[in-house]
Design a protein around this motif. Structure first.
Motif, PDB file in Angstrom:
ATOM      1  N   GLN A 281       0.971  -1.178   0.036  1.00  0.00           N
ATOM      2  CA  GLN A 281       0.002  -0.103  -0.058  1.00  0.00           C
ATOM      3  C   GLN A 281       0.979   1.197   0.089  1.00  0.00           C
ATOM      4  OE1 GLN A 281      -2.287  -0.845   3.519  1.00  0.00           O
ATOM      5  NE2 GLN A 281      -3.983  -1.768   2.252  1.00  0.00           N
ATOM      6  N   GLU A 284       2.266   1.714  -3.477  1.00  0.00           N
ATOM      7  CA  GLU A 284       1.317   2.213  -4.491  1.00  0.00           C
ATOM      8  C   GLU A 284       1.137   3.827  -3.985  1.00  0.00           C
ATOM      9  OE1 GLU A 284      -3.101   1.376  -6.008  1.00  0.00           O
ATOM     10  OE2 GLU A 284      -2.283   0.326  -4.351  1.00  0.00           O
ATOM     11  N   GLN A 287       4.017   5.739  -5.536  1.00  0.00           N
ATOM     12  CA  GLN A 287       4.011   5.706  -6.855  1.00  0.00           C
ATOM     13  C   GLN A 287       3.015   6.997  -7.434  1.00  0.00           C
ATOM     14  OE1 GLN A 287       3.113   1.773  -8.308  1.00  0.00           O
ATOM     15  NE2 GLN A 287       5.055   0.950  -7.480  1.00  0.00           N
ATOM     16  N   GLN A 288       2.019   6.917  -6.791  1.00  0.00           N
ATOM     17  CA  GLN A 288       0.685   7.889  -7.187  1.00  0.00           C
ATOM     18  C   GLN A 288       1.162   9.295  -6.901  1.00  0.00           C
ATOM     19  OE1 GLN A 288      -2.040   7.404  -9.019  1.00  0.00           O
ATOM     20  NE2 GLN A 288      -1.142   5.302  -9.405  1.00  0.00           N
ATOM     21  N   ILE A 301      -6.458   5.213  -2.496  1.00  0.00           N
ATOM     22  CA  ILE A 301      -5.716   4.001  -2.286  1.00  0.00           C
ATOM     23  C   ILE A 301      -6.067   3.523  -0.942  1.00  0.00           C
ATOM     24  CG2 ILE A 301      -3.476   3.112  -2.121  1.00  0.00           C
ATOM     25  CD1 ILE A 301      -2.375   5.143  -3.914  1.00  0.00           C
TER      26      ILE A 301
END
Length: 321
Positions: A281, A284, A287-288, A301
């Motif tokens: 999590q 991710e 990355q966003q 997310i």
């Protein structure tokens, strides 16, 4: 170094009156007796009835009887420790237990306001916690295992037996001829912790007789390093969060290195919302954040039992109703 139970309780210096979490098992029985002998009239037993097994009523009856023999006040609270979807039964029981202990300590019927609560986790429990954390690929927070002292709900919580082995506790009780209840779930090897206790700890004892001391030192080193990371995260969050609502700005987060950004995000979620993101999590989310270069970029997310969302220039976490 591991200690005797008597030495551990002599070194224990809580603010009084003291509440002792008392399940009726060997560890909490020994802790309650030792504390009651050291501070007569200043100790209250706190029993949480989770109602999760048929023997719960028998456990409570045993606690009532023993406290009567010891002339120690007993406070009992029945709780609903059922778990929600996505939550482990162990986590649900732990959360319910701490809430109940705080409620018992702060109730009006206590003769004096309890200032401290002692829990009976011992050296073997500490090793099991560290090994569980290693098996899950935990970071420094998990490898720090269980703290010896912390604050919650205005109360000081202590684990004075973390340097006392389980075998020494039981030997102390046998020498005194004191009985205790055996929780049948403690030998159920469907639970990973019980397999560690039954299979790994004897093997460690045979190969590394001092494993309790050495692994405890590793946990202390991890806790010190985690403390340093917390200080860095606090400084970084003071720079990236808005003063009015404490929410971190995406652009400011992008200016941090990947490691410091991950550290800051973890600390923000833990301190502001009490949630810990998984490694996947968090990766991710980072990355966003890196991809968030336009005003319309959407971030949504899942983290723990809620979601991190982009709200304009900042991030926020919320739990669905």
């Amino acid at each position: 170094m591991t200690q005797s139970l008597d030495a551990a309780v002599r070194a224990f210096q809580p603010a009084l009156p003291l509440g002792v979490a008392f399940s009726g098992g060997a560890d909490s029985t020994a802790l309650l007796i030792a504390c009651a002998e050291r501070w007569p009239g200043q100790v209250v037993a706190l029993h949480v009835n989770h109602g999760l097994q048929a023997a719960a009523a028998d456990f409570e009856a045993h606690c009532v009887a023993l406290c009567g023999q010891l002339n120690v006040p007993l406070r009992v609270l029945k709780v609903d420790a059922g778990h929600t979807p996505g939550q482990s039964p162990e986590d649900a029981a732990r959360i319910a237990r701490y809430k109940a202990l705080s409620a018992l300590a702060l109730t009006e019927y206590a003769q004096a306001a309890i200032k401290s609560i002692a829990l009976a986790q011992h050296a073997d429990d500490q090793v099991e916690t560290l090994l569980l954390a290693l098996s899950r690929g935990a970071g420094l927070r998990g490898l720090s295992a269980m703290p010896a002292q912390w604050q919650r709900d205005g109360l000081a919580f202590y684990r004075p037996l973390l340097q006392v082995s389980a075998a020494d506790i039981r030997a102390w009780l046998v020498a005194r001829g004191v009985g205790f209840v055996e929780d049948p779930t403690n030998t159920d090897q469907r639970f990973t912790r019980n397999r560690i206790r039954a299979q790994l700890l004897p093997a460690l004892e045979a190969v590394f007789p001092q494993f309790r001391d050495t692994l405890a030192r590793s946990a202390v080193h991890a806790a010190q390093a985690q403390g340093l990371l917390n200080e860095i995260a606090t400084a970084d969050l003071s720079a990236v969060c808005r003063a009015d609502d404490g929410l971190p700005a995406v652009k400011a987060l992008q200016a941090l290195s990947a490691a410091r950004q991950a550290n800051a995000l973890r600390h923000w979620l833990a301190s502001a919302y009490g949630v810990i993101p998984s490694a996947a999590q968090l990766a991710e989310l980072q990355q966003q954040i890196a991809a968030c270069t336009t005003r319309g970029h959407h971030i949504h997310i899942k983290v723990a039992d809620g979601f991190v969302e982009r709200k304009g220039p900042v991030l926020a976490w919320y739990r669905p109703a």
